[in-house]
Structures are given as structure tokens and as C-alpha cells.
Design a protein around this motif. Structure first.
Motif, PDB file in Angstrom:
ATOM      1  N   THR A  97       0.845  -1.180   0.000  1.00 25.40           N
ATOM      2  CA  THR A  97       0.000   0.000   0.000  1.00 25.40           C
ATOM      3  C   THR A  97       0.885   1.236   0.000  1.00 25.40           C
ATOM      4  N   GLY A  98       0.579   2.204  -0.879  1.00 27.48           N
ATOM      5  CA  GLY A  98       1.376   3.417  -0.881  1.00 27.48           C
ATOM      6  C   GLY A  98       1.102   4.247  -2.119  1.00 27.48           C
ATOM      7  N   GLU A  99       1.776   5.369  -2.202  1.00 28.29           N
ATOM      8  CA  GLU A  99       1.672   6.190  -3.397  1.00 28.29           C
ATOM      9  C   GLU A  99       2.409   5.513  -4.547  1.00 28.29           C
ATOM     10  N   PRO A 100       2.066   5.851  -5.784  1.00 26.40           N
ATOM     11  CA  PRO A 100       2.609   5.118  -6.927  1.00 26.40           C
ATOM     12  C   PRO A 100       4.124   4.986  -6.952  1.00 26.40           C
ATOM     13  N   ASP A 101       4.854   6.065  -6.661  1.00 25.45           N
ATOM     14  CA  ASP A 101       6.310   5.954  -6.725  1.00 25.45           C
ATOM     15  C   ASP A 101       6.845   4.968  -5.686  1.00 25.45           C
ATOM     16  N   GLN A 102       6.200   4.905  -4.515  1.00 22.96           N
ATOM     17  CA  GLN A 102       6.593   3.934  -3.502  1.00 22.96           C
ATOM     18  C   GLN A 102       6.323   2.505  -3.979  1.00 22.96           C
ATOM     19  N   LEU A 103       5.148   2.303  -4.560  1.00 25.55           N
ATOM     20  CA  LEU A 103       4.787   0.965  -5.031  1.00 25.55           C
ATOM     21  C   LEU A 103       5.720   0.505  -6.147  1.00 25.55           C
ATOM     22  N   ILE A 104       6.046   1.404  -7.049  1.00 20.13           N
ATOM     23  CA  ILE A 104       6.951   1.055  -8.150  1.00 20.13           C
ATOM     24  C   ILE A 104       8.285   0.576  -7.600  1.00 20.13           C
ATOM     25  N   GLU A 105       8.825   1.317  -6.652  1.00 24.13           N
ATOM     26  CA  GLU A 105      10.108   0.938  -6.066  1.00 24.13           C
ATOM     27  C   GLU A 105      10.008  -0.410  -5.351  1.00 24.13           C
ATOM     28  N   GLN A 106       8.934  -0.608  -4.595  1.00 20.92           N
ATOM     29  CA  GLN A 106       8.779  -1.854  -3.847  1.00 20.92           C
ATOM     30  C   GLN A 106       8.585  -3.051  -4.769  1.00 20.92           C
ATOM     31  N   LEU A 107       7.762  -2.899  -5.792  1.00 17.25           N
ATOM     32  CA  LEU A 107       7.508  -4.011  -6.707  1.00 17.25           C
ATOM     33  C   LEU A 107       8.725  -4.327  -7.575  1.00 17.25           C
ATOM     34  N   LYS A 108       9.511  -3.301  -7.905  1.00 15.17           N
ATOM     35  CA  LYS A 108      10.761  -3.572  -8.614  1.00 15.17           C
ATOM     36  C   LYS A 108      11.739  -4.338  -7.736  1.00 15.17           C
ATOM     37  N   GLY A 109      11.593  -4.189  -6.421  1.00 13.16           N
ATOM     38  CA  GLY A 109      12.445  -4.918  -5.498  1.00 13.16           C
ATOM     39  C   GLY A 109      11.912  -6.280  -5.106  1.00 13.16           C
ATOM     40  N   ASP A 110      10.737  -6.635  -5.621  1.00 16.57           N
ATOM     41  CA  ASP A 110      10.132  -7.948  -5.349  1.00 16.57           C
ATOM     42  C   ASP A 110      10.625  -8.923  -6.403  1.00 16.57           C
ATOM     43  N   ALA A 111      11.488  -9.845  -6.011  1.00 15.15           N
ATOM     44  CA  ALA A 111      12.166 -10.715  -6.981  1.00 15.15           C
ATOM     45  C   ALA A 111      11.186 -11.547  -7.801  1.00 15.15           C
ATOM     46  N   ALA A 112      10.113 -12.021  -7.185  1.00 17.63           N
ATOM     47  CA  ALA A 112       9.167 -12.871  -7.914  1.00 17.63           C
ATOM     48  C   ALA A 112       8.355 -12.080  -8.919  1.00 17.63           C
ATOM     49  N   VAL A 113       7.956 -10.854  -8.552  1.00 20.47           N
ATOM     50  CA  VAL A 113       7.228 -10.005  -9.499  1.00 20.47           C
ATOM     51  C   VAL A 113       8.091  -9.746 -10.726  1.00 20.47           C
ATOM     52  N   GLN A 114       9.385  -9.570 -10.519  1.00 23.75           N
ATOM     53  CA  GLN A 114      10.287  -9.317 -11.637  1.00 23.75           C
ATOM     54  C   GLN A 114      10.506 -10.570 -12.479  1.00 23.75           C
ATOM     55  N   GLU A 115      10.433 -11.746 -11.877  1.00 21.37           N
ATOM     56  CA  GLU A 115      10.664 -12.992 -12.605  1.00 21.37           C
ATOM     57  C   GLU A 115       9.438 -13.451 -13.389  1.00 21.37           C
ATOM     58  N   ALA A 116       8.253 -13.199 -12.854  1.00 16.77           N
ATOM     59  CA  ALA A 116       7.022 -13.665 -13.490  1.00 16.77           C
ATOM     60  C   ALA A 116       6.657 -12.782 -14.673  1.00 16.77           C
ATOM     61  N   ASP A 117       5.855 -13.316 -15.579  1.00 14.69           N
ATOM     62  CA  ASP A 117       5.373 -12.484 -16.690  1.00 14.69           C
ATOM     63  C   ASP A 117       3.984 -11.925 -16.402  1.00 14.69           C
ATOM     64  N   THR A 118       3.277 -12.491 -15.412  1.00 15.71           N
ATOM     65  CA  THR A 118       1.913 -12.065 -15.120  1.00 15.71           C
ATOM     66  C   THR A 118       1.757 -11.817 -13.625  1.00 15.71           C
ATOM     67  N   LEU A 119       1.173 -10.667 -13.282  1.00 12.17           N
ATOM     68  CA  LEU A 119       0.888 -10.318 -11.898  1.00 12.17           C
ATOM     69  C   LEU A 119      -0.620 -10.285 -11.707  1.00 12.17           C
ATOM     70  N   MET A 120      -1.105 -11.043 -10.716  1.00 16.34           N
ATOM     71  CA  MET A 120      -2.517 -11.037 -10.370  1.00 16.34           C
ATOM     72  C   MET A 120      -2.715 -10.186  -9.125  1.00 16.34           C
ATOM     73  N   LEU A 121      -3.546  -9.159  -9.221  1.00 15.92           N
ATOM     74  CA  LEU A 121      -3.867  -8.320  -8.078  1.00 15.92           C
ATOM     75  C   LEU A 121      -5.081  -8.893  -7.360  1.00 15.92           C
ATOM     76  N   THR A 122      -4.910  -9.298  -6.111  1.00 15.70           N
ATOM     77  CA  THR A 122      -6.056  -9.766  -5.341  1.00 15.70           C
ATOM     78  C   THR A 122      -6.890  -8.560  -4.941  1.00 15.70           C
ATOM     79  N   ILE A 123      -8.166  -8.619  -5.245  1.00 10.55           N
ATOM     80  CA  ILE A 123      -9.026  -7.457  -5.055  1.00 10.55           C
ATOM     81  C   ILE A 123     -10.068  -7.737  -3.970  1.00 10.55           C
ATOM     82  N   PRO A 124     -10.535  -6.696  -3.287  1.00  9.46           N
ATOM     83  CA  PRO A 124     -11.618  -6.852  -2.307  1.00  9.46           C
ATOM     84  C   PRO A 124     -12.961  -6.899  -3.026  1.00  9.46           C
ATOM     85  N   SER A 125     -13.252  -8.018  -3.649  1.00 10.27           N
ATOM     86  CA  SER A 125     -14.396  -8.095  -4.568  1.00 10.27           C
ATOM     87  C   SER A 125     -15.714  -7.753  -3.884  1.00 10.27           C
ATOM     88  N   GLN A 126     -15.816  -8.013  -2.567  1.00  7.86           N
ATOM     89  CA  GLN A 126     -17.069  -7.712  -1.877  1.00  7.86           C
ATOM     90  C   GLN A 126     -17.298  -6.223  -1.698  1.00  7.86           C
TER      91      GLN A 126
END
Length: 355
Positions: free
Chosen positions: A289-318
């Protein structure tokens, strides 16, 4: 990141007067979120499958409805519990869905997750498992499902066949048949061993929302090791096509003051969690959770997000259609492009070439 979609758990229940959803409303919301996501250029709409719970189940009607209402978005599951499935009927349904969707399918399958029912698959008529988790029947059924969707004969014609132009004793495949469906089957892997088996089989891999190991390493690092083991096994098995890999994350961009009010308290969730699942000490991923620039930095530092080709965002569907589309739009506009994503204009992505 070449693609991103949403993963919905499809929760419903609670008092309608307090905002609780009925099963009907949950299903209609799921369709509307999918239609809106398709218009945004989001790549995929994926749904969890649980039995004996107030969540999504029997996914084929929902996926067919989404496929019929959309043009480009991939429709799929994360994941179907094979303990509860008739493998040949599932093969018929999957092929029909693939044909309706013109190939926009990503069917995630697995042994199944822990559930509220005690050996609930036996209530569906599937007995004979000697494994307390039902893994033995799940894998046997999945093998039959794979043979069926690849067109292998699963029955023999009668000596006096009726209703079809076949010869007595001829091998009969499941109909309808979708020749490329096998390339759109994913296995949900929660361990390194499962990842390696998935690679050897030549299937796509959905890395689970939890891993049945806890070494002290970050969840993303454990997943990256799992992905590497999968790709190594895939390559060593000699498969000629290119596979796909997905990971899921909870990500809440803060781009408005309302976002800050709704999601700001989640900023303390930014740590992996350790728990016991099926007797295994397991690691669960953190919430971003954070502002876009924070999220970009954090997700770039997430090794699995960088390795995978597809990211699934879990959403609060209710939480309803409007809020969920806002989350997806905020991610699509303010975060995803910095991770390499471009809006979907052509349909599902193809596999990532192995290096």
C-alpha cells in the motif's frame, strides 16, 4: 511484467443492510468488474474456487458469461480443486469454454487448498483417497483430464454404436475438442517440488499465494527460487514451447484522499506472514500500500514479481464494482507502466521465452 489481471476470491454473505452481498450480486459484480477491466486494457480476470463456503465455486458458468461479455481479457481460475472434479466432464467444460472464449483462457488447477469441510470431496462422490489431503485422487484425476483434453481415446465405441458415425470398438475422445487448450492449463504450485513437477509436465505455473516453507527469506525471494526451479525443470524436460508464470499480490495504490482514508491503515501490513498450513510452516506474502512511486520501487524490489510475466492483483471483490475498478485503473495508470506493462489491445500474452 508483461501482463496483469485481478484475482477475485468471490466472497459473499453477511447482512444486506450492512453491505453484505448475496451470491447473485457477487456473480453479477464479478461480470461487471471483468467488463470494466477489459475496457481498461487489463489482461486477465481470474477467480478462486472454494467449496462449502460463501465464495466462488463452479467457475465455468461465470467464466463463460465473462468471456461472452468481453473482447480481449483472459478468463481463468486460481485455482480449481481437482479433488472435487470429474476429470472427463471437466475436460468437456474446459474445451467448450476455450472455444467460446476464442482461446482467452487460463485455467489454474491444483490439489486444492485447506477447506471448511472434512474430506468434502467425498460428499461429491469421490471416495478412495488414502491421503488425508486427497492429493492422490487429485493427481490421478488431473492426469486423466490432461489425456482427455489432448484428444486421447477415453472410451470405446459400442459393438452397435448409436448416434455417431463411428466404427465398433473405435477409441472415442472427449467432445468438443480444443487442440490448443493444453497450452492454457496452469498448475498452482505452493512448493519447490510441485514447481519442478509442473515444469517437467510442460504446464504453465501459478505460484501460490502461500508457500509451504519458511526459511526466513522474503516471500518474493522464495517465489523467485521456485520460479527458477520450475523453468529449469521445464527446460531440462525438453519442452519446445514457451511457458508462462504468474504471482499474486495485494496492491493498493493511493492516488486520492479517499484512497488514503480507505487504504492508508494497510500501510502497516507491509511484512510477510508465517503460519501453519496442512502441517507445514508456511510463508504468506505481504500487502503493498502506498503512493505510486513507492509501489513502483517496492515491486521492482520484489524478486518474484520481476521474474514472473503475469501479476494477479487480489481485489476486495465484496467492496463493489466501482471501488475495484478504481483500484485496477489506478494501478494501470500510475504503477504498471513503470514495470513494463502496456494496455492489452490484442488478447492474452504469449509465453515468455526461456533464456
Amino acid at each position: 511484467m508483461r501482463a496483469f489481471g485481478f484475482l477475485s476470491f468471490g466472497h459473499y454473505g453477511g447482512s444486506p443492510a450492512q453491505g453484505g452481498l448475496s451470491a447473485r450480486q457477487m456473480l453479477h459484480d464479478a461480470i461487471d468488474i471483468s467488463v470494466g477491466a477489459d475496457e481498461l486494457g487489463v489482461n486477465g480476470a481470474y477467480f478462486r474456487v472454494h467449496h462449502f463456503a460463501q465464495q466462488s465455486a463452479s467457475p465455468m458458468p461465470l467464466l463463460s458469461a465473462v468471456a461472452a461479455r468481453t473482447q480481449r481479457i483472459e478468463v481463468g481460475t486460481g485455482v480449481i480443486d481437482m479433488r472435487y472434479e470429474n476429470p472427463l466432464y471437466f475436460a468437456e467444460e474446459a474445451a467448450a469454454l476455450d472455444l467460446i472464449a476464442d482461446g482467452r483462457v487460463a485455467l489454474g488447477v491444483s490439489r486444492g487448498s485447506p477447506e471448511p469441510a472434512e474430506r468434502g470431496w467425498e460428499s461429491f462422490g469421490y471416495t478412495g483417497s488414502t491421503d488425508p489431503r486427497g492429493a492422490d485422487i487429485a493427481h490421478a484425476k488431473f492426469d486423466a483430464f490432461l489425456r482427455a483434453i489432448q484428444g486421447e481415446p477415453m472410451a470405446r465405441a459400442a459393438e452397435q454404436p448409436y448416434g455417431a458415425p463411428v466404427q465398433p470398438g473405435q477409441g472415442l475422445r472427449i467432445e468438443p475438442h480444443s487442440p490448443e487448450l493444453i497450452r492454457r492449463i496452469w498448475w498452482g504450485a505452493g512448493s519447490r517440488e510441485t514447481a519442478e513437477r509442473t515444469g517437467t509436465q510442460g504446464l504453465n505455473m501459478m505460484s501460490s499465494t502461500l508457500l509451504t516453507e519458511a526459511t526466513g527469506a522474503a516471500f518474493g525471494d522464495l517465489q523467485a527460487e521456485q520460479i527458477d526451479a520450475y523453468r529449469t525443470a521445464f527446460r531440462e524436460a525438453g519442452h519446445a514451447h514457451t511457458p508462462r508464470v504468474s504471482v499474486s499480490r495485494s496492491v493498493f495504490p493511493i492516488v486520492t484522499e479517499q484512497d488514503r482514508m480507505m487504504f492508508g491503515l494497510r500501510s502497516g501490513d507491509g511484512a510477510d506472514q508465517i503460519g501453519i498450513i496442512d502441517g507445514h510452516r508456511s510463508t504468506f506474502g505481504k500487502t503493498y500500500t502506498g503512493e505510486p512511486d513507492q509501489l513502483i520501487e517496492q515491486l521492482k524490489g520484489d524478486a518474484a514479481v520481476q521474474e514472473a510475466d503475469t501479476l494477479m492483483l487480489t481485489i476486495p471483490s465484496q467492496a463493489g464494482v466501482e471501488l475495484n475498478l478504481h483500484i485496477l485503473e489506478s494501478f494501470a495508470q500510475h504503477v504498471a507502466p513503470a514495470l513494463g506493462w502496456v494496455p492489452n489491445t490484442d488478447g492474452p500474452v504469449q509465453g515468455e521465452p526461456l533464456s
